[in-house]
Design a protein around this motif. Structure first.
Motif, PDB file in Angstrom:
ATOM      1  N   ILE A  23     -14.722  26.355 -10.328  1.00 44.22           N
ATOM      2  CA  ILE A  23     -14.098  25.128  -9.817  1.00 44.22           C
ATOM      3  C   ILE A  23     -13.653  24.234 -10.972  1.00 44.22           C
ATOM      4  O   ILE A  23     -12.545  23.687 -10.957  1.00 44.22           O
ATOM      5  CB  ILE A  23     -15.068  24.387  -8.877  1.00 44.22           C
ATOM      6  N   LEU A  24     -14.502  24.114 -11.989  1.00 48.51           N
ATOM      7  CA  LEU A  24     -14.133  23.278 -13.145  1.00 48.51           C
ATOM      8  C   LEU A  24     -12.956  23.871 -13.914  1.00 48.51           C
ATOM      9  O   LEU A  24     -12.132  23.129 -14.460  1.00 48.51           O
ATOM     10  CB  LEU A  24     -15.344  23.072 -14.052  1.00 48.51           C
ATOM     11  N   LEU A  25     -12.848  25.193 -13.952  1.00 49.12           N
ATOM     12  CA  LEU A  25     -11.684  25.811 -14.596  1.00 49.12           C
ATOM     13  C   LEU A  25     -10.416  25.563 -13.781  1.00 49.12           C
ATOM     14  O   LEU A  25      -9.329  25.428 -14.353  1.00 49.12           O
ATOM     15  CB  LEU A  25     -11.923  27.302 -14.826  1.00 49.12           C
ATOM     16  N   GLU A  26     -10.539  25.492 -12.454  1.00 48.72           N
ATOM     17  CA  GLU A  26      -9.394  25.085 -11.626  1.00 48.72           C
ATOM     18  C   GLU A  26      -8.978  23.660 -11.981  1.00 48.72           C
ATOM     19  O   GLU A  26      -7.785  23.362 -12.095  1.00 48.72           O
ATOM     20  CB  GLU A  26      -9.747  25.148 -10.140  1.00 48.72           C
ATOM     21  N   ALA A  27      -9.970  22.780 -12.139  1.00 53.83           N
ATOM     22  CA  ALA A  27      -9.679  21.405 -12.538  1.00 53.83           C
ATOM     23  C   ALA A  27      -8.997  21.384 -13.899  1.00 53.83           C
ATOM     24  O   ALA A  27      -8.007  20.658 -14.104  1.00 53.83           O
ATOM     25  CB  ALA A  27     -10.955  20.566 -12.569  1.00 53.83           C
ATOM     26  N   ILE A  77     -13.617  18.103  -6.125  1.00 58.04           N
ATOM     27  CA  ILE A  77     -14.897  17.387  -6.192  1.00 58.04           C
ATOM     28  C   ILE A  77     -15.750  17.737  -4.976  1.00 58.04           C
ATOM     29  O   ILE A  77     -16.951  17.993  -5.104  1.00 58.04           O
ATOM     30  CB  ILE A  77     -14.664  15.873  -6.320  1.00 58.04           C
ATOM     31  N   GLY A  78     -15.135  17.770  -3.812  1.00 55.82           N
ATOM     32  CA  GLY A  78     -15.858  18.114  -2.594  1.00 55.82           C
ATOM     33  C   GLY A  78     -16.453  19.512  -2.629  1.00 55.82           C
ATOM     34  O   GLY A  78     -17.555  19.745  -2.131  1.00 55.82           O
ATOM     35  N   ARG A  79     -15.738  20.447  -3.224  1.00 55.52           N
ATOM     36  CA  ARG A  79     -16.253  21.819  -3.349  1.00 55.52           C
ATOM     37  C   ARG A  79     -17.374  21.902  -4.383  1.00 55.52           C
ATOM     38  O   ARG A  79     -18.300  22.704  -4.251  1.00 55.52           O
ATOM     39  CB  ARG A  79     -15.122  22.768  -3.738  1.00 55.52           C
ATOM     40  N   ALA A  80     -17.279  21.085  -5.423  1.00 58.26           N
ATOM     41  CA  ALA A  80     -18.257  21.136  -6.511  1.00 58.26           C
ATOM     42  C   ALA A  80     -19.579  20.451  -6.158  1.00 58.26           C
ATOM     43  O   ALA A  80     -20.649  20.932  -6.552  1.00 58.26           O
ATOM     44  CB  ALA A  80     -17.667  20.493  -7.769  1.00 58.26           C
ATOM     45  N   MET A  81     -19.523  19.359  -5.437  1.00 59.94           N
ATOM     46  CA  MET A  81     -20.717  18.549  -5.189  1.00 59.94           C
ATOM     47  C   MET A  81     -21.898  19.338  -4.614  1.00 59.94           C
ATOM     48  O   MET A  81     -23.031  19.153  -5.077  1.00 59.94           O
ATOM     49  CB  MET A  81     -20.378  17.352  -4.297  1.00 59.94           C
TER      50      MET A  81
END
Length: 102
Positions: A23-27, A77-81
């Motif tokens: 997810i952070l790499l998508e960001a 953010i919603g997916r990461a939380m």
């Protein structure tokens, strides 16, 4: 105006580090289109298998804050939380130069 930098440590729930990294790499990929974001680096360590470090450099603190409102940011953010057990801000920095910093 001074640049703005952050170094954050995300502690993940057990077994969720790789999912959070994705997810952070998508960001990070989405930051390629954001000129105010100079560096968005996602890092892991073999010594802490449930942690992810993110280093960011922005043109200003305001640019960083504004990035949280960009299209798609809320969804990421919603997916990461649900994967995050805790966050520690290691440092708030004032970058002054170096490779990758304009």
């Amino acid at each position: 105006m001074s640049k703005f930098g952050l170094y954050n440590k995300f502690m993940t729930k057990e077994g969720k580090r790789d999912e959070l990294v994705g997810i952070l790499l998508e960001a990070a990929a989405s930051m390629e289109q954001v000129t105010d974001c100079e560096i968005y680096s996602v890092n892991v360590s073999d010594n802490e298998p449930e942690s992810v470090w993110v280093y960011e450099v922005w043109s200003s603190a305001g640019a960083h804050q504004a990035s949280l409102s960009l299209e798609g940011a809320a969804a990421l953010i919603g997916r990461a939380m649900p994967l995050i057990a805790g966050v520690e801000r290691i440092h708030t920095l004032t970058p002054v130069g170096g490779k990758g910093i304009s």
